[in-house]
Write a protein that holds these residues in place. Sequence first.
Motif, PDB file in Angstrom:
ATOM      1  N   ARG A 279      -7.708  -2.629  -6.820  1.00  0.00           N
ATOM      2  CA  ARG A 279      -7.600  -1.391  -6.096  1.00  0.00           C
ATOM      3  C   ARG A 279      -6.185  -1.119  -5.940  1.00  0.00           C
ATOM      4  NH1 ARG A 279     -12.289  -1.892  -1.754  1.00  0.00           N
ATOM      5  NH2 ARG A 279     -13.929  -2.425  -3.201  1.00  0.00           N
ATOM      6  N   LYS A 280      -6.041   0.283  -6.620  1.00  0.00           N
ATOM      7  CA  LYS A 280      -4.650   0.771  -6.396  1.00  0.00           C
ATOM      8  C   LYS A 280      -4.805   1.962  -5.586  1.00  0.00           C
ATOM      9  CE  LYS A 280      -2.407  -2.130  -9.286  1.00  0.00           C
ATOM     10  NZ  LYS A 280      -1.300  -3.142  -8.797  1.00  0.00           N
ATOM     11  N   ARG A 281      -3.871   2.453  -4.750  1.00  0.00           N
ATOM     12  CA  ARG A 281      -3.811   3.571  -3.812  1.00  0.00           C
ATOM     13  C   ARG A 281      -2.664   4.198  -4.120  1.00  0.00           C
ATOM     14  NH1 ARG A 281      -6.687  -0.059  -1.159  1.00  0.00           N
ATOM     15  NH2 ARG A 281      -8.719   0.276  -0.446  1.00  0.00           N
ATOM     16  N   SER A 282      -2.423   5.414  -4.395  1.00  0.00           N
ATOM     17  CA  SER A 282      -1.116   6.136  -4.443  1.00  0.00           C
ATOM     18  C   SER A 282      -1.082   7.086  -3.151  1.00  0.00           C
ATOM     19  CB  SER A 282      -1.149   7.105  -5.539  1.00  0.00           C
ATOM     20  OG  SER A 282      -2.184   7.891  -5.482  1.00  0.00           O
TER      21      SER A 282
ATOM     22  N   TRP B 160       1.424  -2.361  -3.322  1.00  0.00           N
ATOM     23  CA  TRP B 160       1.060  -3.669  -3.864  1.00  0.00           C
ATOM     24  C   TRP B 160      -0.680  -3.745  -3.804  1.00  0.00           C
ATOM     25  CZ3 TRP B 160       5.086  -3.535  -0.041  1.00  0.00           C
ATOM     26  CH2 TRP B 160       6.146  -4.173  -0.751  1.00  0.00           C
ATOM     27  N   ASN B 161      -1.161  -4.672  -4.845  1.00  0.00           N
ATOM     28  CA  ASN B 161      -2.578  -4.632  -4.839  1.00  0.00           C
ATOM     29  C   ASN B 161      -3.035  -5.653  -3.741  1.00  0.00           C
ATOM     30  OD1 ASN B 161      -5.209  -4.274  -5.833  1.00  0.00           O
ATOM     31  ND2 ASN B 161      -4.960  -6.374  -6.716  1.00  0.00           N
ATOM     32  N   ILE B 162      -4.222  -5.242  -3.087  1.00  0.00           N
ATOM     33  CA  ILE B 162      -4.745  -6.168  -1.929  1.00  0.00           C
ATOM     34  C   ILE B 162      -5.958  -6.868  -2.754  1.00  0.00           C
ATOM     35  CG2 ILE B 162      -6.125  -6.207   0.131  1.00  0.00           C
ATOM     36  CD1 ILE B 162      -4.386  -3.878   1.154  1.00  0.00           C
TER      37      ILE B 162
ATOM     38  N   GLN C 130      -0.826  -9.173  -3.599  1.00  0.00           N
ATOM     39  CA  GLN C 130       0.058  -9.566  -4.930  1.00  0.00           C
ATOM     40  C   GLN C 130       1.335  -9.128  -4.744  1.00  0.00           C
ATOM     41  OE1 GLN C 130      -3.401  -8.538  -7.540  1.00  0.00           O
ATOM     42  NE2 GLN C 130      -2.339 -10.174  -8.632  1.00  0.00           N
ATOM     43  N   VAL C 131       2.103  -9.815  -4.617  1.00  0.00           N
ATOM     44  CA  VAL C 131       3.755  -9.714  -4.452  1.00  0.00           C
ATOM     45  C   VAL C 131       4.518 -10.665  -5.484  1.00  0.00           C
ATOM     46  CG1 VAL C 131       5.733  -9.117  -2.926  1.00  0.00           C
ATOM     47  CG2 VAL C 131       3.288  -8.973  -2.292  1.00  0.00           C
ATOM     48  N   SER C 132       5.226 -10.008  -6.358  1.00  0.00           N
ATOM     49  CA  SER C 132       5.791 -10.713  -7.314  1.00  0.00           C
ATOM     50  C   SER C 132       7.212 -11.377  -6.403  1.00  0.00           C
ATOM     51  CB  SER C 132       6.390 -10.090  -8.504  1.00  0.00           C
ATOM     52  OG  SER C 132       7.347  -9.140  -8.161  1.00  0.00           O
ATOM     53  N   SER C 133       7.756 -12.632  -6.906  1.00  0.00           N
ATOM     54  CA  SER C 133       8.927 -13.258  -6.038  1.00  0.00           C
ATOM     55  C   SER C 133      10.017 -12.029  -6.005  1.00  0.00           C
ATOM     56  CB  SER C 133       9.203 -14.336  -6.786  1.00  0.00           C
ATOM     57  OG  SER C 133       9.676 -14.151  -7.864  1.00  0.00           O
ATOM     58  N   SER C 134      10.210 -10.931  -6.989  1.00  0.00           N
ATOM     59  CA  SER C 134      11.358 -10.429  -6.941  1.00  0.00           C
ATOM     60  C   SER C 134      11.241  -9.285  -5.831  1.00  0.00           C
ATOM     61  CB  SER C 134      11.660  -9.517  -8.242  1.00  0.00           C
ATOM     62  OG  SER C 134      10.571  -8.838  -8.550  1.00  0.00           O
ATOM     63  N   GLU C 135       9.771  -9.130  -5.259  1.00  0.00           N
ATOM     64  CA  GLU C 135       9.466  -7.898  -4.253  1.00  0.00           C
ATOM     65  C   GLU C 135       9.611  -8.457  -3.017  1.00  0.00           C
ATOM     66  OE1 GLU C 135       7.063  -5.138  -7.434  1.00  0.00           O
ATOM     67  OE2 GLU C 135       6.281  -6.620  -6.120  1.00  0.00           O
TER      68      GLU C 135
END
Length: 582
Positions: free
Chosen positions: A20-23, A526-528, A548-553
């Motif tokens: 699920r991506k939302r803009s 971010w993706n839920i 989903q959050v990468s460590s750099s973010e």
Amino acid sequence: MEALCFTPHVTFRHNDVTKRKRSVTVTATVLRTPQKQSQSPSPATSPVLKVSPASLQYESGHLGAVPDHKVEECDGALSEMEYLTNILSSNRVYDVAIESPLSLAPKLSERLGVNVWLKREDLQPVFSFKLRGAYNMMAKLPKEQLEKGVICSSAGNHAQGVALAAKTLGCDAVIVMPVTTPRIKSDAVKRLGATVELVGDSYDEAQAYAKNKGEKENRTFIPPFDHPDIIMGQGTVGMEIVRQMQGPIHAIFVPVGGGGLIAGIAAYVKRVSPEVRIIGVEPADANAMALSLHHGKRVVLDQVGGFADGVAVKEVGSETFRLCRELIDGVVLVSRDAICASIKDMFEEKRSILEPAGALALAGAEAYCKFYGLKDINVVAITSGANMNFDRLRLVTELANVGRQREAVLATFMPETPGSFKQFAELIGKMNITEFKYRYESPEKQALVLYSVGLHTKFELQSMVERMESYQLKTIEFTNNDMVKDHLRHLMGGRTNVENELLCRFVFPERPGALMKFLHAISPRWNISLFHYRAQGEMGANVLVGIQVSSSELDEFRYHATNLGYEYELETDNEAFQLLMR
Ligand SMILES: Cc1ncc(COP(=O)(O)O)c(C=O)c1O
């Protein structure tokens, strides 16, 4: 309006098909978190210590936060004698309140081996003791002041107390409630003839507005607990107990929010019967009085548990603190599960349903008597209110047996092979399974079942776990893990290892648009990967979210999550999540 404005039981777990991506544009607004019945901030000269409820925890039933009994010399503070004589002459309270019965709880008394007496403030008109203080203060206002009207801010029992007092005295009352207040509560106040104004998202905002409007319109502001007349009105409960009780009293257990009720009871009882212990009871996650006594000064909680909403207070009053520090014997802390168990006990005893704050003292009395192994004494518990939010009953019934240690929540791992389920069932033996969740995952992975069993003794559970372990079926108990009880037990449906998944617990305000605001802030970026909300009828909705959050973010995520203004906590490292969901 107790549910968020979407289906009350929403479960969404990420799988690779449903990305699920939302803009949507990110909008972040800072909101203040819900806070009930807090007092005006301390003077700027003495910075207020902000502390977390977790910083002072002790075993349920233990008498902690024993104050230093310091007598503070304050300019203008009323003396002990003034409190006593004023309570003794507060007869006007009975224009609106009844002298509530003090009745024995026979079943509970037999089970505990002590006489448990219930001071039935839940039987008052408007179903709580709060009308005593409100009426006492308002009845003392000079006629010309009363004619200008009164104002207060509250989403709870104080609102109804003020409204009924105003109706009886024939004065005009404005009750300011946060917009998130359930309709049922604002309607109850309107029915009593008061004008309701819905303002702000939190109690703080409603209070600031009410004080301001009060000043502009010359209305008298009626505070919920921190005023001598309020405290004296609540003190009439103590006066009645002393009059009604025949034998010696070991202790009176009193629920504590801002401290008005306990301060009033202590101000009376400690003067006429100093040997009677006055013991406060607070939820472990709403322990503002315990922490203030512990630090020897008023502190502010950085967050407060909202389950027992009547006592969800971040800062106790200054006059109530002064009296409690001098007079009370300490504070017992109890869990949400124990409160639910006491609601059930009261139902079994008297067929009455208490609200969580109303059952708090009963939970404290039981825990204390068990902890100290007391027998053949008289204890009194104030059953302080019955304004139960009906939607919360579901959670109460779910947790009541856990709270009385009659049910345990467990997870067992077993091989994903034919016959292992049967073996598991044999090992459970005669124990009663009350809930069971299992879903096939893969032949390589161990199968996992999440289940609850009914208990008669703690020993029964131990020997069952030992039986499981002796057949290499690893078994973990989650009875005390709130995240499992609130969320994971409803989410179980296979484990997925989602990349960079952060698990967060957010407290959403219960109002339209709360979900959308959250999604605007988080979702486009971010993706839920997981979402679970189940209406519990709390002050705020407890929502579990995987993102989903990468460590750099991570820093950027924290920035957005904090700016959103909803209380949140990271739960990624919660053992239960790692075991049950990954
Ligand atoms: C049912 C109930 N119990 C206990 C309390 C706590 O009273 P206090 O704020 O005076 O400590 C409240 C406060 O509103 C209440 O509504």
